[in-house]
Design a protein around this motif. Structure first.
Motif, mmCIF file in Angstrom:
data_model
loop_
_atom_site.group_PDB
_atom_site.id
_atom_site.type_symbol
_atom_site.label_atom_id
_atom_site.label_comp_id
_atom_site.label_asym_id
_atom_site.label_seq_id
_atom_site.Cartn_x
_atom_site.Cartn_y
_atom_site.Cartn_z
ATOM 1 N N UNK A 40 0.834 -1.203 0.000
ATOM 2 C CA UNK A 40 0.000 0.000 0.000
ATOM 3 C C UNK A 40 0.871 1.257 0.000
ATOM 4 N N UNK A 41 0.293 2.302 -0.537
ATOM 5 C CA UNK A 41 0.971 3.588 -0.580
ATOM 6 C C UNK A 41 1.330 4.026 0.837
ATOM 7 N N UNK A 64 1.016 10.794 14.129
ATOM 8 C CA UNK A 64 0.452 11.420 12.922
ATOM 9 C C UNK A 64 -0.628 10.543 12.305
ATOM 10 N N UNK A 65 -0.538 9.251 12.562
ATOM 11 C CA UNK A 65 -1.458 8.319 11.923
ATOM 12 C C UNK A 65 -2.699 8.053 12.759
ATOM 13 N N UNK A 66 -2.780 8.677 13.912
ATOM 14 C CA UNK A 66 -3.909 8.391 14.781
ATOM 15 C C UNK A 66 -5.007 9.408 14.528
ATOM 16 N N UNK A 67 -6.207 8.915 14.411
ATOM 17 C CA UNK A 67 -7.345 9.800 14.192
ATOM 18 C C UNK A 67 -7.782 10.349 15.548
ATOM 19 N N UNK A 68 -7.834 11.658 15.643
ATOM 20 C CA UNK A 68 -8.291 12.286 16.872
ATOM 21 C C UNK A 68 -9.798 12.498 16.773
ATOM 22 N N UNK A 76 -5.575 12.351 3.794
ATOM 23 C CA UNK A 76 -4.704 11.540 4.646
ATOM 24 C C UNK A 76 -5.531 10.842 5.729
ATOM 25 N N UNK A 77 -6.420 11.598 6.390
ATOM 26 C CA UNK A 77 -7.267 11.002 7.428
ATOM 27 C C UNK A 77 -8.128 9.891 6.833
ATOM 28 N N UNK A 78 -8.631 10.160 5.635
ATOM 29 C CA UNK A 78 -9.517 9.192 5.004
ATOM 30 C C UNK A 78 -8.763 7.891 4.727
ATOM 31 N N UNK A 79 -7.523 8.015 4.264
ATOM 32 C CA UNK A 79 -6.798 6.786 3.962
ATOM 33 C C UNK A 79 -6.397 6.064 5.248
ATOM 34 N N UNK A 80 -6.206 6.811 6.342
ATOM 35 C CA UNK A 80 -5.941 6.167 7.639
ATOM 36 C C UNK A 80 -7.178 5.362 8.046
ATOM 37 N N UNK A 81 -8.342 5.982 7.882
ATOM 38 C CA UNK A 81 -9.579 5.290 8.261
ATOM 39 C C UNK A 81 -9.821 4.074 7.385
ATOM 40 N N UNK A 115 -9.835 -1.768 6.851
ATOM 41 C CA UNK A 115 -9.354 -2.994 6.210
ATOM 42 C C UNK A 115 -8.684 -3.918 7.222
ATOM 43 N N UNK A 116 -7.910 -3.294 8.147
ATOM 44 C CA UNK A 116 -7.172 -4.091 9.119
ATOM 45 C C UNK A 116 -8.132 -4.807 10.072
ATOM 46 N N UNK A 117 -9.240 -4.127 10.417
ATOM 47 C CA UNK A 117 -10.165 -4.689 11.394
ATOM 48 C C UNK A 117 -11.272 -5.522 10.768
ATOM 49 N N UNK A 118 -11.384 -5.413 9.452
ATOM 50 C CA UNK A 118 -12.475 -6.097 8.768
ATOM 51 C C UNK A 118 -12.230 -7.602 8.777
#
Length: 166
Positions: free
Chosen positions: A69-70, A99-103, A118-123, A128-131
């Motif tokens: 992944x990018x 930086x990668x944590x969603x507040x 950036x936030x959207x791709x983190x989410x 994907x990780x939790x799915x």
């Protein structure tokens, strides 16, 4: 000619000399190989997302990086950037983590497009990780949840039908 399929297994970074290392499986030969992609023209002032995009789209590496992944590449570049800036690996990882944590308190309406993306791709990545996927050992196809019926369900005032004009 046959299409080569490479299955990315692991992707990491080497600081000396700066390079991104990919461990992949070559499907046609059933061999696991390592590919070293030197990182050139990258300094502690470089843009990690740009570097990651350029590497992922590089004609020489494109086929190999299909499964990476990018965001993974951005992470590797940000670790290299931290290293070039004199940070320890632990510091770089921690900074990246922050930086990668969603507040949840953050007002995303105030973000510019780049930050929002950036936030959207983190989410997306968290999702994907939790799915649960079909082949996960604890995948359950049809989960039924019982909701307690004993409490009186609260009615909302807009549930009530009325003929008022809105």
């Amino acid at each position: 000619r046959a299409v080569m399929t490479y299955i990315a297994k692991k992707c990491g970074i080497c600081f000396q000399p700066p390079s991104i290392v990919l461990i992949y499986k070559d499907d046609s030969k059933d061999k696991t190989r390592q590919r070293i992609m030197p990182v050139r023209n990258f300094s502690r002032f470089s843009d990690c997302s740009l570097a990651a995009e350029q590497l992922k789209n590089n004609p020489r590496h494109k086929a190999y990086l299909e499964g990476v992944s990018l965001r993974q590449l951005q992470k590797l570049y940000s670790l290299l950037k931290g290293h070039l800036g004199g940070q320890s690996l632990a510091e770089s990882l921690e900074k990246f983590q922050q930086e990668e944590t969603i507040d949840p308190e953050e007002d995303m309406n105030k973000l510019d497009d780049k930050e929002l993306a950036k936030r959207k791709s983190i989410m997306d990545e968290l999702f994907e990780k939790n799915r649960k996927k079909k082949d996960d050992p604890d995948f359950i196809y049809d989960i039924e949840v019982e909701f307690p019926q004993d409490e009186q369900l609260e009615s909302c005032d807009w549930d009530v039908e009325s003929d008022e004009e809105i």
